[in-house]
Motif scaffolding. Sequence first.
Motif, PDB file in Angstrom:
ATOM      1  N   ASP A   1       0.724  -1.307   0.110  1.00  0.00           N
ATOM      2  CA  ASP A   1       0.054   0.039  -0.019  1.00  0.00           C
ATOM      3  C   ASP A   1       0.811   1.048  -0.055  1.00  0.00           C
ATOM      4  OD1 ASP A   1      -2.266  -1.556   0.056  1.00  0.00           O
ATOM      5  OD2 ASP A   1      -2.757  -1.448   2.035  1.00  0.00           O
ATOM      6  N   ALA A   2       2.136   1.014   0.249  1.00  0.00           N
ATOM      7  CA  ALA A   2       2.909   2.214   0.509  1.00  0.00           C
ATOM      8  C   ALA A   2       3.628   2.543  -0.822  1.00  0.00           C
ATOM      9  CB  ALA A   2       4.002   2.152   1.574  1.00  0.00           C
ATOM     10  N   VAL A   3       3.360   1.982  -1.853  1.00  0.00           N
ATOM     11  CA  VAL A   3       4.231   1.856  -3.167  1.00  0.00           C
ATOM     12  C   VAL A   3       3.563   2.307  -4.251  1.00  0.00           C
ATOM     13  CG1 VAL A   3       6.036   0.597  -4.580  1.00  0.00           C
ATOM     14  CG2 VAL A   3       6.008   0.184  -1.987  1.00  0.00           C
TER      15      VAL A   3
ATOM     16  N   GLN B   1       3.338  -4.728 -18.362  1.00  0.00           N
ATOM     17  CA  GLN B   1       2.367  -5.707 -18.010  1.00  0.00           C
ATOM     18  C   GLN B   1       3.277  -6.765 -17.477  1.00  0.00           C
ATOM     19  OE1 GLN B   1      -0.556  -5.990 -18.221  1.00  0.00           O
ATOM     20  NE2 GLN B   1      -0.899  -8.177 -17.888  1.00  0.00           N
ATOM     21  N   ARG B   2       4.361  -7.291 -17.979  1.00  0.00           N
ATOM     22  CA  ARG B   2       5.469  -7.961 -17.444  1.00  0.00           C
ATOM     23  C   ARG B   2       5.427  -7.923 -16.060  1.00  0.00           C
ATOM     24  NH1 ARG B   2       7.642 -11.329 -21.761  1.00  0.00           N
ATOM     25  NH2 ARG B   2       6.692 -10.609 -23.690  1.00  0.00           N
ATOM     26  N   ALA B   3       5.788  -6.779 -15.703  1.00  0.00           N
ATOM     27  CA  ALA B   3       6.234  -6.387 -14.158  1.00  0.00           C
ATOM     28  C   ALA B   3       4.705  -6.637 -13.359  1.00  0.00           C
ATOM     29  CB  ALA B   3       6.670  -4.853 -14.028  1.00  0.00           C
ATOM     30  N   LYS B   4       3.724  -6.399 -13.800  1.00  0.00           N
ATOM     31  CA  LYS B   4       2.436  -6.501 -12.962  1.00  0.00           C
ATOM     32  C   LYS B   4       2.439  -8.032 -12.815  1.00  0.00           C
ATOM     33  CE  LYS B   4      -2.415  -5.595 -13.037  1.00  0.00           C
ATOM     34  NZ  LYS B   4      -3.564  -4.957 -13.722  1.00  0.00           N
ATOM     35  N   ILE B   5       2.691  -8.836 -13.858  1.00  0.00           N
ATOM     36  CA  ILE B   5       2.487 -10.437 -13.946  1.00  0.00           C
ATOM     37  C   ILE B   5       3.253 -10.673 -12.687  1.00  0.00           C
ATOM     38  CG2 ILE B   5       2.812 -12.593 -14.876  1.00  0.00           C
ATOM     39  CD1 ILE B   5       1.519 -11.025 -17.313  1.00  0.00           C
ATOM     40  N   ALA B   6       4.821 -10.451 -12.727  1.00  0.00           N
ATOM     41  CA  ALA B   6       5.631 -10.957 -11.996  1.00  0.00           C
ATOM     42  C   ALA B   6       5.223 -10.448 -10.361  1.00  0.00           C
ATOM     43  CB  ALA B   6       6.854 -10.578 -12.324  1.00  0.00           C
ATOM     44  N   LEU B   7       4.811  -9.248 -10.319  1.00  0.00           N
ATOM     45  CA  LEU B   7       4.622  -8.877  -8.864  1.00  0.00           C
ATOM     46  C   LEU B   7       3.353  -9.622  -8.318  1.00  0.00           C
ATOM     47  CD1 LEU B   7       5.246  -4.980  -9.534  1.00  0.00           C
ATOM     48  CD2 LEU B   7       6.424  -6.276  -7.827  1.00  0.00           C
TER      49      LEU B   7
ATOM     50  N   PRO C   1       1.357  -3.324  -5.382  1.00  0.00           N
ATOM     51  CA  PRO C   1       1.296  -1.944  -5.342  1.00  0.00           C
ATOM     52  C   PRO C   1       0.696  -1.277  -6.363  1.00  0.00           C
ATOM     53  CG  PRO C   1       3.105  -2.883  -6.730  1.00  0.00           C
ATOM     54  CD  PRO C   1       2.499  -4.124  -5.957  1.00  0.00           C
ATOM     55  N   ALA C   2       0.488  -0.104  -6.441  1.00  0.00           N
ATOM     56  CA  ALA C   2      -0.441   0.825  -7.240  1.00  0.00           C
ATOM     57  C   ALA C   2       0.531   0.982  -8.566  1.00  0.00           C
ATOM     58  CB  ALA C   2      -0.714   2.175  -6.851  1.00  0.00           C
TER      59      ALA C   2
END
Length: 374
Positions: free
Chosen positions: A137-139, A150-156, A163-164
């Motif tokens: 929530d802080a990031v 998109q690839r970062a979102k999948i990995a996270l 994160p937002a």
Amino acid sequence: MNGLAAKLRHELAAFINSPHWRATLEAVPRELFVGDDVFQHDGSRGWVPAHRSEMRREDWLALVYSDQSLVTQVAGVMAEDATAPIANVWSTSSSTLPSLVVRMLEVARIGEGVKVLEIGTGTGYSTALMCHRLGSDAVTSIEYDPEVAQRAKIALTKAGYTPALVQGDGLGGVDRHAPYHRIIGTCAVRTIPDRWVRQVRPGGTITTPMLGWLGGGVLAHLRVGEDGTATSGFPEVVYFMPARPHAAPPLDMVKMGVGEVSHTTMDPALLCDQTGLLVAQLAAPQAQHVWIEKTLALHDVTSGAHADVQPADSTGWVVHQYGPYRLWDAVERGLAVWLEAGKPDQSAFGLTVAGGEQRVWLGSPDGPAWRLPG
């Protein structure tokens, strides 16, 4: 294999001084963010794709957990899509070497209780480190490239972090989640975007690599005051790939050995010194340079001003200059100021952002100063 990954994470983290970041590095699986394909640089062939499917699993994990930057995209081409080496051009996305990521987080004083905006999600690895330490929530993190985002979102998501995430131009920051205690850049900028300063609460900081067109790089750490003025020192020299809108334009071939002729005793090899290069860049911010054997060529890509400096004899160098201003003379004046001050390193310089102007100064805000390009 999970046991081997955990062992390699432990070994990678062993050299981190901060117990908090050491534990974080041990917990976050870098292999999720690197993926199955990276580029490795070969001096003769350029960027060569390396695929997990073509390596032993042990060797792949050893590469992933080495303390080095792993390039995942070159000139907009993802490593998994590359079928042949790509000629020597800028890499455009990577997982930065973990020790440098942690060092920047330490300089930025990322710790419990702060709200952070990250400029440049990249693979999402540094985003994950901050989420693990601070809570998701802080990031907030923004990434320019849609495919990288998109690839970062999948990995996270796979790693359990939420994160937002925003896809867009990070130079504009993210207004809707402001103000932040910290802004941290994972790509280099020529100047500090005004919107970053406005999105940091008073007393907060901006920590970002800076890189000019001559190739001089520093790490800026700015504190934002109550009046919106931001001031910075340059605690370290770092080199990150540039934010795409701040990258240098292509440098075309230029004429050599033509124009007004003069003589100088100022050694052009001063530009081989990291701080000397920084000073030359401050004096000629629109210029780029190349070495052709022992000759230094400088070209201002916006005005067309050009200079080349080549050995003449034991007493100095011959200079050729043409265009709307004398480019080498401008560089020489900047270098003379630096030499007069005793050739200090980058830590003697600072940056002030105020009133729509950005000035890099030497020694103190009242000392010699150069304006950054608007």
